[in-house]
Design a protein around this motif. Structure first.
Motif, PDB file in Angstrom:
ATOM      1  N   ARG A 176       1.143  -1.444  -0.295  1.00  0.00           N
ATOM      2  CA  ARG A 176      -0.068  -0.174   0.358  1.00  0.00           C
ATOM      3  C   ARG A 176       0.649   1.081  -0.028  1.00  0.00           C
ATOM      4  N   GLN A 177       0.333   2.457   0.108  1.00  0.00           N
ATOM      5  CA  GLN A 177       1.117   3.580  -0.332  1.00  0.00           C
ATOM      6  C   GLN A 177       1.327   3.904   1.076  1.00  0.00           C
ATOM      7  N   PRO A 178       2.187   4.969   1.220  1.00  0.00           N
ATOM      8  CA  PRO A 178       2.333   5.057   3.019  1.00  0.00           C
ATOM      9  C   PRO A 178       0.875   6.772   3.246  1.00  0.00           C
ATOM     10  N   ALA A 222       4.012 -13.267   4.555  1.00  0.00           N
ATOM     11  CA  ALA A 222       3.460 -12.939   4.018  1.00  0.00           C
ATOM     12  C   ALA A 222       1.426 -12.576   3.773  1.00  0.00           C
ATOM     13  N   THR A 223       0.621 -11.812   3.727  1.00  0.00           N
ATOM     14  CA  THR A 223      -0.478 -11.517   4.103  1.00  0.00           C
ATOM     15  C   THR A 223      -1.366 -11.076   3.414  1.00  0.00           C
ATOM     16  N   SER A 224      -2.380 -11.307   3.227  1.00  0.00           N
ATOM     17  CA  SER A 224      -3.088  -9.910   2.613  1.00  0.00           C
ATOM     18  C   SER A 224      -4.099  -9.316   3.693  1.00  0.00           C
ATOM     19  N   PHE A 225      -4.499  -8.434   3.221  1.00  0.00           N
ATOM     20  CA  PHE A 225      -5.692  -7.959   3.789  1.00  0.00           C
ATOM     21  C   PHE A 225      -6.002  -6.230   3.429  1.00  0.00           C
ATOM     22  N   ARG A 226      -7.162  -6.712   3.179  1.00  0.00           N
ATOM     23  CA  ARG A 226      -8.278  -5.560   1.752  1.00  0.00           C
ATOM     24  C   ARG A 226      -7.519  -5.533   0.610  1.00  0.00           C
ATOM     25  N   GLU A 227      -6.775  -4.726   0.237  1.00  0.00           N
ATOM     26  CA  GLU A 227      -6.209  -4.969  -1.403  1.00  0.00           C
ATOM     27  C   GLU A 227      -4.813  -4.874  -1.407  1.00  0.00           C
ATOM     28  N   TRP A 228      -3.954  -4.949  -0.164  1.00  0.00           N
ATOM     29  CA  TRP A 228      -2.811  -4.911   0.103  1.00  0.00           C
ATOM     30  C   TRP A 228      -2.748  -5.736   0.652  1.00  0.00           C
ATOM     31  N   PHE A 229      -0.188  -5.719   0.691  1.00  0.00           N
ATOM     32  CA  PHE A 229      -0.015  -7.008   1.291  1.00  0.00           C
ATOM     33  C   PHE A 229       1.003  -7.265   2.417  1.00  0.00           C
ATOM     34  N   GLY A 272      -0.344   9.784   5.451  1.00  0.00           N
ATOM     35  CA  GLY A 272      -0.022  10.457   6.458  1.00  0.00           C
ATOM     36  C   GLY A 272       1.839  10.723   6.351  1.00  0.00           C
ATOM     37  N   GLN A 273       2.388  10.688   7.942  1.00  0.00           N
ATOM     38  CA  GLN A 273       4.136  11.242   8.135  1.00  0.00           C
ATOM     39  C   GLN A 273       4.927   9.458   7.711  1.00  0.00           C
ATOM     40  N   GLU A 274       3.829   8.400   7.589  1.00  0.00           N
ATOM     41  CA  GLU A 274       4.962   6.892   7.822  1.00  0.00           C
ATOM     42  C   GLU A 274       5.808   7.297   6.314  1.00  0.00           C
ATOM     43  N   ARG A 275       7.358   6.766   6.914  1.00  0.00           N
ATOM     44  CA  ARG A 275       8.401   7.034   5.736  1.00  0.00           C
ATOM     45  C   ARG A 275       9.328   5.402   5.798  1.00  0.00           C
ATOM     46  N   ASP A 276       9.049   5.833   4.293  1.00  0.00           N
ATOM     47  CA  ASP A 276      10.014   4.298   3.843  1.00  0.00           C
ATOM     48  C   ASP A 276      11.430   3.687   5.044  1.00  0.00           C
ATOM     49  N   GLY A 277      11.370   2.416   4.817  1.00  0.00           N
ATOM     50  CA  GLY A 277      12.330   2.334   5.683  1.00  0.00           C
ATOM     51  C   GLY A 277      11.668   2.550   7.244  1.00  0.00           C
ATOM     52  N   VAL A 278      11.120   3.193   7.608  1.00  0.00           N
ATOM     53  CA  VAL A 278      11.348   3.019   9.320  1.00  0.00           C
ATOM     54  C   VAL A 278      10.004   2.854   9.980  1.00  0.00           C
ATOM     55  N   ASP A 279       8.800   3.238   9.103  1.00  0.00           N
ATOM     56  CA  ASP A 279       7.659   2.427   9.652  1.00  0.00           C
ATOM     57  C   ASP A 279       7.161   1.546   8.687  1.00  0.00           C
ATOM     58  N   TYR A 280       7.795   0.811   7.450  1.00  0.00           N
ATOM     59  CA  TYR A 280       7.160  -0.254   6.742  1.00  0.00           C
ATOM     60  C   TYR A 280       7.907   0.207   5.367  1.00  0.00           C
ATOM     61  N   PHE A 307       7.556   0.124   1.602  1.00  0.00           N
ATOM     62  CA  PHE A 307       6.439   0.443   0.468  1.00  0.00           C
ATOM     63  C   PHE A 307       7.360  -0.184  -0.371  1.00  0.00           C
ATOM     64  N   LEU A 308       6.612  -1.624  -1.265  1.00  0.00           N
ATOM     65  CA  LEU A 308       6.691  -1.940  -2.357  1.00  0.00           C
ATOM     66  C   LEU A 308       5.062  -2.117  -3.196  1.00  0.00           C
ATOM     67  N   SER A 309       5.833  -2.220  -4.501  1.00  0.00           N
ATOM     68  CA  SER A 309       5.268  -2.270  -5.446  1.00  0.00           C
ATOM     69  C   SER A 309       4.548  -3.876  -5.305  1.00  0.00           C
TER      70      SER A 309
END
Length: 115
Positions: free
Chosen positions: A41-43, A73-80, A45-53, A55-57
């Motif tokens: 999924r996309q970040p 690994a799992t899916s939730f709603r439309e994201w992995f 609010g203030q989420e940062r790549d490599g800190v909070d998650y 973020f991968l395609s």
């Protein structure tokens, strides 16, 4: 197979305070290390790549699953969502926030000492 380290699992409904507890533990205990999850999924609010998650395609995420580098690994709603094995520090006590599907995968993994 070599053990990758120790892992403390936090799993509870969304909004229950898991991340708040984990942040407090990390401030208090230097021997703990946060295991950063990956998501497609996309970040927010203030989420940062490599800190909070990480973020991968969808394609990047699928590649990690297929090449065996994901611990769970799992899916939730439309994201992995998932955790790469290389996110575990074998010299620390790792802490992670996981949904129940992730917990089930991790509990069966012989590479870990899970609490």
């Amino acid at each position: 197979m070599n053990q990758q380290g120790k892992l403390i699992i936090f799993s509870a409904p969304s909004g229950s305070g898991k991340t708040t507890i984990v942040k407090r533990l990390l401030q208090t205990f230097p021997q703990f290390e946060f295991s950063i999850s990956a998501t497609s999924r996309q970040p927010r609010g203030q989420e940062r790549d490599g800190v909070d998650y990480f973020f991968l395609s969808d394609e990047e995420f699928a590649k990690k699953v297929l090449d065996g580098s994901m611990l769970e690994a799992t899916s939730f709603r439309e994201w992995f969502y998932g955790t790469a094995l290389d996110q575990l520090d074998p010299d620390k006590i790792n802490i992670g926030v996981f949904n129940i599907t992730g917990v089930e995968c991790i509990l069966d993994d012989p590479r870990l000492d899970v609490v």
